[in-house]
Design a protein around this motif. Structure first.
Motif, PDB file in Angstrom:
ATOM      1  N   THR A  94      41.235  22.178 -42.314  1.00 50.50           N
ATOM      2  CA  THR A  94      40.103  23.347 -42.010  1.00 50.50           C
ATOM      3  C   THR A  94      38.889  23.167 -42.496  1.00 50.50           C
ATOM      4  N   LYS A  95      38.751  22.034 -43.717  1.00 47.02           N
ATOM      5  CA  LYS A  95      37.392  21.682 -44.198  1.00 47.02           C
ATOM      6  C   LYS A  95      36.422  21.051 -43.049  1.00 47.02           C
ATOM      7  N   ASP A  96      37.356  20.318 -42.095  1.00 44.74           N
ATOM      8  CA  ASP A  96      36.556  19.579 -41.044  1.00 44.74           C
ATOM      9  C   ASP A  96      36.575  20.419 -39.826  1.00 44.74           C
ATOM     10  N   ALA A  97      35.587  19.906 -38.941  1.00 41.46           N
ATOM     11  CA  ALA A  97      35.229  20.398 -37.686  1.00 41.46           C
ATOM     12  C   ALA A  97      36.697  20.206 -36.668  1.00 41.46           C
ATOM     13  N   ALA A  98      36.833  21.108 -35.871  1.00 40.28           N
ATOM     14  CA  ALA A  98      37.952  20.893 -34.862  1.00 40.28           C
ATOM     15  C   ALA A  98      37.701  19.875 -33.935  1.00 40.28           C
ATOM     16  N   PRO A  99      38.646  19.132 -33.745  1.00 44.00           N
ATOM     17  CA  PRO A  99      38.234  17.848 -32.846  1.00 44.00           C
ATOM     18  C   PRO A  99      38.136  18.499 -31.463  1.00 44.00           C
ATOM     19  N   SER A 100      37.257  17.807 -30.692  1.00 40.34           N
ATOM     20  CA  SER A 100      36.943  18.197 -29.309  1.00 40.34           C
ATOM     21  C   SER A 100      37.853  17.204 -28.440  1.00 40.34           C
ATOM     22  N   ASP A 101      38.055  16.095 -29.027  1.00 41.42           N
ATOM     23  CA  ASP A 101      38.752  15.079 -27.895  1.00 41.42           C
ATOM     24  C   ASP A 101      40.190  15.258 -28.165  1.00 41.42           C
ATOM     25  N   ALA A 102      40.714  16.314 -28.734  1.00 41.43           N
ATOM     26  CA  ALA A 102      42.257  16.250 -28.812  1.00 41.43           C
ATOM     27  C   ALA A 102      42.651  17.286 -27.596  1.00 41.43           C
ATOM     28  N   SER A 103      43.991  17.391 -27.588  1.00 39.56           N
ATOM     29  CA  SER A 103      44.656  18.105 -26.677  1.00 39.56           C
ATOM     30  C   SER A 103      44.441  19.545 -27.039  1.00 39.56           C
ATOM     31  N   VAL A 104      44.530  20.449 -26.072  1.00 37.76           N
ATOM     32  CA  VAL A 104      44.446  21.822 -26.559  1.00 37.76           C
ATOM     33  C   VAL A 104      45.627  22.141 -27.672  1.00 37.76           C
ATOM     34  N   TYR A 105      46.735  21.720 -27.459  1.00 35.80           N
ATOM     35  CA  TYR A 105      47.844  21.922 -28.386  1.00 35.80           C
ATOM     36  C   TYR A 105      47.351  21.487 -29.790  1.00 35.80           C
ATOM     37  N   GLN A 106      46.562  20.518 -29.793  1.00 36.96           N
ATOM     38  CA  GLN A 106      46.272  19.708 -31.295  1.00 36.96           C
ATOM     39  C   GLN A 106      44.962  20.333 -31.824  1.00 36.96           C
ATOM     40  N   ARG A 107      44.285  21.453 -30.907  1.00 33.71           N
ATOM     41  CA  ARG A 107      42.890  21.620 -31.497  1.00 33.71           C
ATOM     42  C   ARG A 107      43.116  23.037 -32.474  1.00 33.71           C
ATOM     43  N   VAL A 108      44.041  22.921 -33.336  1.00 35.57           N
ATOM     44  CA  VAL A 108      44.265  24.233 -34.275  1.00 35.57           C
ATOM     45  C   VAL A 108      44.643  23.457 -35.548  1.00 35.57           C
ATOM     46  N   GLY A 109      44.207  23.948 -36.699  1.00 30.20           N
ATOM     47  CA  GLY A 109      44.515  24.030 -38.082  1.00 30.20           C
ATOM     48  C   GLY A 109      44.526  25.063 -38.530  1.00 30.20           C
ATOM     49  N   ALA A 110      45.335  25.192 -40.071  1.00 26.12           N
ATOM     50  CA  ALA A 110      45.219  26.505 -40.745  1.00 26.12           C
ATOM     51  C   ALA A 110      45.348  25.911 -42.173  1.00 26.12           C
ATOM     52  N   ARG A 111      45.274  27.153 -42.986  1.00 25.72           N
ATOM     53  CA  ARG A 111      45.481  26.798 -44.365  1.00 25.72           C
ATOM     54  C   ARG A 111      46.012  28.420 -44.950  1.00 25.72           C
ATOM     55  N   THR A 112      46.693  28.317 -46.174  1.00 30.79           N
ATOM     56  CA  THR A 112      47.042  29.775 -46.484  1.00 30.79           C
ATOM     57  C   THR A 112      47.265  29.680 -47.937  1.00 30.79           C
ATOM     58  N   GLN A 113      46.351  30.642 -48.570  1.00 34.93           N
ATOM     59  CA  GLN A 113      46.232  30.902 -49.820  1.00 34.93           C
ATOM     60  C   GLN A 113      47.381  31.993 -50.457  1.00 34.93           C
ATOM     61  N   TYR A 114      48.049  31.638 -51.153  1.00 38.04           N
ATOM     62  CA  TYR A 114      49.360  32.511 -51.759  1.00 38.04           C
ATOM     63  C   TYR A 114      49.515  32.581 -53.211  1.00 38.04           C
ATOM     64  N   ASN A 115      49.931  33.879 -53.506  1.00 41.15           N
ATOM     65  CA  ASN A 115      50.159  34.199 -55.133  1.00 41.15           C
ATOM     66  C   ASN A 115      51.735  34.762 -54.950  1.00 41.15           C
ATOM     67  N   MET A 116      52.576  34.007 -56.015  1.00 36.39           N
ATOM     68  CA  MET A 116      54.059  34.431 -56.096  1.00 36.39           C
ATOM     69  C   MET A 116      54.365  34.659 -57.534  1.00 36.39           C
ATOM     70  N   ILE A 117      55.305  35.608 -57.556  1.00 34.15           N
ATOM     71  CA  ILE A 117      55.840  35.927 -58.899  1.00 34.15           C
ATOM     72  C   ILE A 117      57.343  35.838 -58.683  1.00 34.15           C
ATOM     73  N   SER A 118      58.033  35.336 -59.515  1.00 36.06           N
ATOM     74  CA  SER A 118      59.666  35.098 -59.221  1.00 36.06           C
ATOM     75  C   SER A 118      60.137  34.987 -60.641  1.00 36.06           C
ATOM     76  N   ILE A 119      61.607  35.130 -60.509  1.00 31.06           N
ATOM     77  CA  ILE A 119      62.556  35.066 -61.733  1.00 31.06           C
ATOM     78  C   ILE A 119      63.497  33.861 -61.358  1.00 31.06           C
TER      79      ILE A 119
END
Length: 486
Positions: A118-143
């Motif tokens: 996602t730091k890069d631009a979305a590719p315009s020459d890729a298929s519609v299926y491949q024109r998606v990227g994502a990132r997830t910021q998470y916080n977790m507490i566990s025992i």
């Protein structure tokens, strides 16, 4: 239900933390053992002063998370490319035993998934299926439960210092996250879950390999698998969006590989998770070795020199040379009142005035009667010269009879017809000598007894040749020893 079980488990863990370690202190109070303890009355209550090893530590590390199961993944040949995120963790750890502990852990990080960073631009020459990227910021507490697998499996019969340890981890917790999705239209927040809501539970499990740098620091490589139970964690959008329909699974899960350090807290030399269970035994033995272990035995000595101290000797005037039992009483095998040292017939009861031998009428030294020439026979097992227990009464009677007679007797051995003539001759001689030796050992003079073997030439039942013609009881009767008076 999941939340209730977690609360119950945590509540049960609190008293366990306080009382899990064994105390090395002892109590001098003499009282009946507590039936709810190990059964020893010499165990004091566990205190911080009595323990001999550290059991608290803190850990921190960094790593790389990669989404493995989702509509958008961080792994090539899935629903995305090889995209690496970042993570870090901090935990407070309590060792309950040398093989089990509990960790309270906080995780923070960011996963990157999809077909481009996602730091890069979305590719315009890729298929519609491949024109998606994502990132997830998470916080977790566990025992997490921490199982020291190495301490469960390793040999503990030496004092070698441990350096490597394999650990297994597993537990539950709560988490929050922000998932961002990016395509040719730009980046936007796809899903947000507020952190540390007790309804947002996740689970993680994995393994770690620890190396002990010194008594204070450990380094650990760890691989964990996180099960989120959330289908929107990967940034695919709402549950029924086009992207979230790419895969059927309803949980977006990821691997988290980390490298971290553990700082062991406390004043003691050893930490419980690196503790050889036998080290406590070694320590206690060393303590006992330093104490004065002198124990005075045989305070009153051994006046009669029979090997039994006078403190528990029931017969303080045992004659020299007499054999005694554990209480220092001289042995009397035939229980006739004459100890074996003075008994001339050790195995046959007799009066004291006759030196322990039975009294019999005086036998006329003249002609021996026909019925006195042959005593009862002694039978043997097949191919054996061992005297059977049921023959000892006959032999004991023979001892008394021969001792009371003025004649000389011959012990004659015989066999059945099984086997060769040469072997049977030698077997009969062994049987005769076995009986002769028994008689001499029990009081018969050597000059009054001889032994000969006649093999299979002296059958009690001559019709048993060959042996197969006769029943076994007749063959057994042929395997015998008897006496003849000269």
């Amino acid at each position: 239900m999941k939340l209730s079980l977690a609360i119950v488990a945590f509540a049960l863990a609190i008293p366990t933390l306080n009382f899990a370690q064994d105390s090395t202190a002892v109590s001098s109070a003499q009282q009946y053992p507590n039936t709810f303890s190990s059964g020893s009355a010499n165990v004091s209550k566990f205190t911080q002063e009595s323990k001999r090893f550290n059991d608290w530590s803190i850990s921190a590390g960094v790593g790389v998370p990669m989404i493995q199961s989702a509509d958008l993944t961080s792994i090539k040949n899935g629903n995305g490319k090889n995209l690496f995120g970042y993570s870090m963790y901090v935990s407070v750890n309590k060792a309950i035993t040398h093989a089990f502990g509990l960790n309270l852990q906080y995780d923070r990080g960011e996963t990157r998934q999809g077909w481009f960073n996602t730091k890069d631009a979305a590719p315009s020459d890729a298929s519609v299926y491949q024109r998606v990227g994502a990132r997830t910021q998470y916080n977790m507490i566990s025992i997490l439960g921490d199982v020291n697998i190495s301490n469960l499996l390793r040999r503990v019969d030496n004092k070698s210092p441990y350096r490597w340890a394999l650990h297994g981890y597993g537990g539950i917790g709560t988490f929050g996250y922000k998932a961002f999705q990016k395509d040719e239209k730009g980046q936007r927040l796809a899903t947000e879950v507020k952190p540390f809501n007790l309804t947002n539970l996740f689970a993680q499990a994995g393994a770690g390999l620890k190396y002990k740098i010194n008594r204070r620091l450990d380094v650990e490589g760890r691989l964990m698998y996180v099960y989120t139970g959330d289908d929107e964690f990967d940034g695919g959008g709402a549950q029924y969006s086009d992207i979230n329909k790419r895969e059927d699974q309803i949980s977006d899960n990821f691997f988290n590989a980390t490298l971290g350090l553990t700082l062991k807290l406390g004043k003691h030399e050893s930490h419980l998770m690196w503790h050889d269970p036998l080290q406590e035994i070694y320590w206690k033995l060393d303590v006992l070795a330093e104490k004065n272990q002198e124990v005075e035995v045989c305070k009153k000595g051994d006046l009669d020199n029979d090997g039994v101290c006078d403190d528990w000797d029931r017969e303080l005037n045992t004659p020299a040379g007499a054999r005694v039992d554990g209480a220092g009483v001289a042995l009397d095998a035939d229980l006739d009142g004459v100890i074996d040292l003075y008994d001339q017939c050790v195995t046959v009861p007799g009066p004291v005035e006759n030196n322990g031998c039975p009294t019999t009428p005086v036998v006329d030294p003249g002609t021996v009667k026909e019925e006195e020439k042959m005593l009862d026979g002694i039978e043997f097992d097949f191919n054996s010269d061992r005297i059977l227990p049921n023959n000892t009464p006959i032999l004991n009677n023979a001892v008394s009879y021969i001792n009371s007679s003025t004649g000389v007797y011959t012990v004659i051995g015989a066999t059945d017809t099984k086997g060769t003539d040469e072997y049977n001759q030698k077997l009969s001689e062994r049987r005769a000598n076995s009986v002769k030796n028994y008689l001499i050992k029990n009081g018969v003079g050597k000059e009054k007894i001889n032994a000969v073997g006649r093999g299979e030439k002296d059958l009690k039942y001559p019709e048993c040749e060959p042996a197969e013609k006769c029943p076994e009881w007749k063959n057994r009767a042929n395997r015998r020893v008897y006496f003849e008076a000269k």
